[in-house]
Design a protein around this motif. Sequence first.
Motif, PDB file in Angstrom:
ATOM      1  N   LEU A 197       0.848  -1.142   0.047  1.00  0.00           N
ATOM      2  CA  LEU A 197      -0.148   0.031  -0.056  1.00  0.00           C
ATOM      3  C   LEU A 197       1.066   1.263   0.201  1.00  0.00           C
ATOM      4  CD1 LEU A 197      -2.844  -0.739   2.648  1.00  0.00           C
ATOM      5  CD2 LEU A 197      -2.884  -0.399   0.019  1.00  0.00           C
ATOM      6  N   GLY A 198       0.492   2.085  -0.785  1.00  0.00           N
ATOM      7  CA  GLY A 198       1.042   3.377  -0.959  1.00  0.00           C
ATOM      8  C   GLY A 198       2.659   3.459  -1.770  1.00  0.00           C
ATOM      9  N   ASP A 199       2.914   2.363  -2.349  1.00  0.00           N
ATOM     10  CA  ASP A 199       4.169   2.351  -2.922  1.00  0.00           C
ATOM     11  C   ASP A 199       3.940   2.491  -4.770  1.00  0.00           C
ATOM     12  OD1 ASP A 199       5.781   1.449  -0.883  1.00  0.00           O
ATOM     13  OD2 ASP A 199       5.503  -0.697  -1.266  1.00  0.00           O
ATOM     14  N   THR A 200       5.068   3.046  -5.200  1.00  0.00           N
ATOM     15  CA  THR A 200       4.950   3.355  -6.772  1.00  0.00           C
ATOM     16  C   THR A 200       5.458   2.387  -7.550  1.00  0.00           C
ATOM     17  OG1 THR A 200       5.284   5.556  -5.988  1.00  0.00           O
ATOM     18  CG2 THR A 200       5.598   5.136  -8.388  1.00  0.00           C
ATOM     19  N   ILE A 201       4.765   2.079  -8.524  1.00  0.00           N
ATOM     20  CA  ILE A 201       5.175   0.896  -9.580  1.00  0.00           C
ATOM     21  C   ILE A 201       5.150   1.520 -10.884  1.00  0.00           C
ATOM     22  CG2 ILE A 201       4.070  -0.871  -8.138  1.00  0.00           C
ATOM     23  CD1 ILE A 201       1.614  -0.872 -10.405  1.00  0.00           C
TER      24      ILE A 201
END
Length: 165
Positions: free
Chosen positions: A78-82
């Motif tokens: 959750l909240g991480d950039t991909i």
Amino acid sequence: MTNTVTLNHLGRSVFGGLGNISSGSLRTSLDSTWNNFLSQQQQRTFIQMRTVLKVVDNSGAKKVMCIQALKGKKGARLGDTIVASVKEAHPNGKVKKGEVVYGVVVRAAMQRGRCDGSEVKFDDNAVVLLDKQGQPRGTRVFGPVPHELRKKKHLKILTLAEHIA
């Protein structure tokens, strides 16, 4: 190795509790025990390469496939950039099929612990698409969004969201 040990122990407990039962019913009970064991082993994991995610903004994309998680070796939470590739898109949207985009994971099926001891997990994996500057490409965000995004500095997504979980 540990799965085999657990499975053998599980099989012995099944055989020990059955007594004098015919082999046909023994096989069905062992099959049901095996299926139960497998369902317990299937846990939700990180969002990793080739994971298909639902897009929950109005940028024009419907589904994206993760190419790379920009933080961590295992994958994104959750909240991480991909970095993702658009797999399905609306015909008149801002984003086209095949385009490589950035996105923030706003819903993940993997559970995550909170500071107060509770845990949050969602039914699906969802993402909001970003531009190069880190701003959302859409103007609306559909569905619940966790408040953990505040710690990750995605305040604009929280202001666009309908519901904060």
